[in-house]
Scaffold this motif. Structure first.
Motif, PDB file in Angstrom:
ATOM      1  N   ILE A   5     -19.113 -27.612 -19.387  1.00 21.88           N
ATOM      2  CA  ILE A   5     -20.539 -27.458 -19.080  1.00 21.88           C
ATOM      3  C   ILE A   5     -21.360 -27.664 -20.345  1.00 21.88           C
ATOM      4  CG2 ILE A   5     -22.311 -25.786 -18.352  1.00 21.88           C
ATOM      5  CD1 ILE A   5     -20.074 -24.523 -16.588  1.00 21.88           C
ATOM      6  N   SER A   6     -20.880 -27.124 -21.450  1.00 24.68           N
ATOM      7  CA  SER A   6     -21.585 -27.239 -22.716  1.00 24.68           C
ATOM      8  C   SER A   6     -21.326 -28.588 -23.382  1.00 24.68           C
ATOM      9  CB  SER A   6     -21.142 -26.109 -23.649  1.00 24.68           C
ATOM     10  OG  SER A   6     -21.692 -26.252 -24.918  1.00 24.68           O
ATOM     11  N   THR A   7     -20.064 -28.991 -23.460  1.00 25.80           N
ATOM     12  CA  THR A   7     -19.724 -30.210 -24.190  1.00 25.80           C
ATOM     13  C   THR A   7     -20.188 -31.480 -23.492  1.00 25.80           C
ATOM     14  OG1 THR A   7     -17.516 -30.236 -23.216  1.00 25.80           O
ATOM     15  CG2 THR A   7     -17.750 -29.184 -25.369  1.00 25.80           C
ATOM     16  N   ALA A   8     -20.340 -31.426 -22.181  1.00 23.21           N
ATOM     17  CA  ALA A   8     -20.781 -32.610 -21.442  1.00 23.21           C
ATOM     18  C   ALA A   8     -22.260 -32.540 -21.058  1.00 23.21           C
ATOM     19  CB  ALA A   8     -19.926 -32.782 -20.189  1.00 23.21           C
ATOM     20  N   ALA A   9     -22.986 -31.600 -21.643  1.00 18.33           N
ATOM     21  CA  ALA A   9     -24.412 -31.446 -21.312  1.00 18.33           C
ATOM     22  C   ALA A   9     -25.182 -32.720 -21.645  1.00 18.33           C
ATOM     23  CB  ALA A   9     -24.991 -30.264 -22.085  1.00 18.33           C
ATOM     24  N   GLN A  10     -26.098 -33.078 -20.778  1.00 18.99           N
ATOM     25  CA  GLN A  10     -26.972 -34.224 -21.004  1.00 18.99           C
ATOM     26  C   GLN A  10     -28.046 -33.810 -22.009  1.00 18.99           C
ATOM     27  OE1 GLN A  10     -26.459 -37.374 -19.689  1.00 18.99           O
ATOM     28  NE2 GLN A  10     -24.548 -36.384 -19.104  1.00 18.99           N
ATOM     29  N   LEU A  11     -28.175 -34.547 -23.111  1.00 20.45           N
ATOM     30  CA  LEU A  11     -29.048 -34.140 -24.198  1.00 20.45           C
ATOM     31  C   LEU A  11     -30.232 -35.067 -24.426  1.00 20.45           C
ATOM     32  CD1 LEU A  11     -26.258 -33.053 -26.708  1.00 20.45           C
ATOM     33  CD2 LEU A  11     -27.505 -31.645 -25.062  1.00 20.45           C
ATOM     34  N   ASP A  12     -30.446 -36.007 -23.515  1.00 25.16           N
ATOM     35  CA  ASP A  12     -31.589 -36.888 -23.664  1.00 25.16           C
ATOM     36  C   ASP A  12     -32.879 -36.111 -23.368  1.00 25.16           C
ATOM     37  OD1 ASP A  12     -32.404 -37.685 -20.608  1.00 25.16           O
ATOM     38  OD2 ASP A  12     -30.237 -37.322 -20.849  1.00 25.16           O
ATOM     39  N   LYS A  20     -33.796 -25.594 -17.413  1.00 25.63           N
ATOM     40  CA  LYS A  20     -34.206 -24.339 -18.036  1.00 25.63           C
ATOM     41  C   LYS A  20     -33.310 -24.126 -19.243  1.00 25.63           C
ATOM     42  CE  LYS A  20     -35.914 -21.980 -13.943  1.00 25.63           C
ATOM     43  NZ  LYS A  20     -35.763 -20.788 -13.081  1.00 25.63           N
ATOM     44  N   CYS A  21     -33.894 -23.710 -20.336  1.00 30.11           N
ATOM     45  CA  CYS A  21     -33.122 -23.487 -21.563  1.00 30.11           C
ATOM     46  C   CYS A  21     -32.220 -22.272 -21.391  1.00 30.11           C
ATOM     47  CB  CYS A  21     -34.052 -23.293 -22.752  1.00 30.11           C
ATOM     48  SG  CYS A  21     -33.140 -22.943 -24.269  1.00 30.11           S
ATOM     49  N   PHE A  22     -30.924 -22.471 -21.506  1.00 30.22           N
ATOM     50  CA  PHE A  22     -29.969 -21.388 -21.303  1.00 30.22           C
ATOM     51  C   PHE A  22     -29.904 -20.410 -22.476  1.00 30.22           C
ATOM     52  CE2 PHE A  22     -27.638 -25.088 -22.860  1.00 30.22           C
ATOM     53  CZ  PHE A  22     -26.956 -24.574 -23.956  1.00 30.22           C
ATOM     54  N   LEU A  23     -30.594 -20.698 -23.582  1.00 39.93           N
ATOM     55  CA  LEU A  23     -30.637 -19.764 -24.698  1.00 39.93           C
ATOM     56  C   LEU A  23     -31.875 -18.868 -24.675  1.00 39.93           C
ATOM     57  CD1 LEU A  23     -29.300 -21.937 -27.662  1.00 39.93           C
ATOM     58  CD2 LEU A  23     -28.090 -20.189 -26.347  1.00 39.93           C
ATOM     59  N   TYR A  48     -19.478 -19.981 -23.596  1.00 44.73           N
ATOM     60  CA  TYR A  48     -18.445 -21.011 -23.630  1.00 44.73           C
ATOM     61  C   TYR A  48     -17.721 -20.926 -24.977  1.00 44.73           C
ATOM     62  CZ  TYR A  48     -21.629 -22.471 -20.010  1.00 44.73           C
ATOM     63  OH  TYR A  48     -22.448 -22.481 -18.918  1.00 44.73           O
ATOM     64  N   PRO A  49     -16.976 -19.845 -25.210  1.00 41.06           N
ATOM     65  CA  PRO A  49     -16.396 -19.611 -26.536  1.00 41.06           C
ATOM     66  C   PRO A  49     -15.303 -20.599 -26.903  1.00 41.06           C
ATOM     67  CG  PRO A  49     -15.529 -18.043 -24.962  1.00 41.06           C
ATOM     68  CD  PRO A  49     -16.596 -18.821 -24.236  1.00 41.06           C
ATOM     69  N   ILE A  50     -15.223 -20.856 -28.190  1.00 39.81           N
ATOM     70  CA  ILE A  50     -14.139 -21.659 -28.751  1.00 39.81           C
ATOM     71  C   ILE A  50     -13.031 -20.721 -29.217  1.00 39.81           C
ATOM     72  CG2 ILE A  50     -13.500 -23.238 -30.618  1.00 39.81           C
ATOM     73  CD1 ILE A  50     -16.411 -24.215 -30.579  1.00 39.81           C
ATOM     74  N   ASN A  53     -14.167 -13.531 -29.879  1.00 36.66           N
ATOM     75  CA  ASN A  53     -15.338 -12.936 -30.549  1.00 36.66           C
ATOM     76  C   ASN A  53     -16.298 -13.992 -31.087  1.00 36.66           C
ATOM     77  OD1 ASN A  53     -14.388 -10.321 -30.026  1.00 36.66           O
ATOM     78  ND2 ASN A  53     -13.134 -10.363 -31.869  1.00 36.66           N
ATOM     79  N   HIS A  54     -16.556 -15.000 -30.297  1.00 32.58           N
ATOM     80  CA  HIS A  54     -17.468 -16.098 -30.636  1.00 32.58           C
ATOM     81  C   HIS A  54     -18.865 -15.717 -30.134  1.00 32.58           C
ATOM     82  CE1 HIS A  54     -18.223 -20.734 -30.236  1.00 32.58           C
ATOM     83  NE2 HIS A  54     -19.177 -20.127 -30.917  1.00 32.58           N
ATOM     84  N   PHE A  55     -19.826 -15.677 -31.052  1.00 32.34           N
ATOM     85  CA  PHE A  55     -21.192 -15.289 -30.715  1.00 32.34           C
ATOM     86  C   PHE A  55     -22.171 -16.432 -30.919  1.00 32.34           C
ATOM     87  CE2 PHE A  55     -19.077 -11.367 -32.090  1.00 32.34           C
ATOM     88  CZ  PHE A  55     -19.280 -10.580 -30.974  1.00 32.34           C
ATOM     89  N   THR A  56     -23.281 -16.365 -30.204  1.00 36.47           N
ATOM     90  CA  THR A  56     -24.407 -17.276 -30.382  1.00 36.47           C
ATOM     91  C   THR A  56     -25.569 -16.433 -30.887  1.00 36.47           C
ATOM     92  OG1 THR A  56     -23.623 -18.640 -28.560  1.00 36.47           O
ATOM     93  CG2 THR A  56     -25.891 -18.954 -29.231  1.00 36.47           C
ATOM     94  N   LEU A  57     -26.338 -16.995 -31.825  1.00 38.76           N
ATOM     95  CA  LEU A  57     -27.492 -16.309 -32.398  1.00 38.76           C
ATOM     96  C   LEU A  57     -28.744 -17.167 -32.198  1.00 38.76           C
ATOM     97  CD1 LEU A  57     -25.299 -15.466 -35.331  1.00 38.76           C
ATOM     98  CD2 LEU A  57     -26.800 -13.684 -34.451  1.00 38.76           C
TER      99      LEU A  57
END
Length: 184
Positions: A5-12, A20-23, A48-50, A53-57
């Motif tokens: 979902i994250s790695t294949a996100a359309q970024l254009d 909607k911004c998921f952050l 979508y952790p790698i 204990n993977h966090f997003t800020l």
């Protein structure tokens, strides 16, 4: 597998403007817990952790992914979370949300590059680590082991690290139409 979902996100631009911004806090699931950090960021569990204990800020306000206005914050976050590596993916270099400024954090001992660099910094001489420059309490090295090379900034104060980072970024090329050099 959920990372697709994250790695294949359309970024254009069109795709970004239609989602909607998921952050942004108002678009996150109600069960998402967050903790205020420095009054400007939220510490969230990465959906979508790698690694464990993977966090997003993410910043608490919606703003483009740009490193220059936030590099001092990155250094302060690293001081505040000493057992974590704080990292940044540029808007054209893998960021799945180039429209919302955010860092990520993973445990330091789970990041092979961090473990390798820390081992090299403790040595007086290393064939892999070439000293380039310094500003007060910050030193800049080039880690030559990787295909494109890695720059290492080692600092005891956020202010010195920020000054040295600005010098480094001034030397990096910016492709036409890009908002900043392509860095992670």
């Amino acid at each position: 597998p959920a990372r697709i979902i994250s790695t294949a996100a359309q970024l254009d631009k069109t795709s970004l403007s239609q989602r909607k911004c998921f952050l942004c806090e108002e678009n996150q699931p109600s069960r998402q817990q967050r903790m205020d950090v420095m009054g400007r960021y939220s510490l969230c569990i990465n959906p979508y952790p790698i690694l464990k204990n993977h966090f997003t800020l993410p910043t608490r306000i919606h703003q483009p992914q740009r490193i220059l206005p936030h590099i001092a914050d990155m250094a302060r976050l690293a001081q505040a979370l000493p057992h974590y590596v704080i990292f940044y993916n540029g808007p054209k270099c893998g960021a799945s949300a180039p429209d919302h400024m955010h860092f990520q954090a993973c445990p330091r001992d789970l990041m092979p590059l961090a473990v390798h660099v820390e081992g090299l910094l403790g040595k007086d001489h290393s064939a892999d680590l070439e000293y380039l420059s310094s500003v007060k309490e910050a030193r800049l090295f080039h880690l030559k082991r990787y295909a494109k090379g890695v720059f290492v900034l080692h600092a005891s104060t956020p202010k010195s690290m920020t000054k040295l980072f600005y010098r480094l970024l001034d030397c990096a090329p910016v492709k036409e139409g890009d908002p900043e050099p392509r860095i992670n």
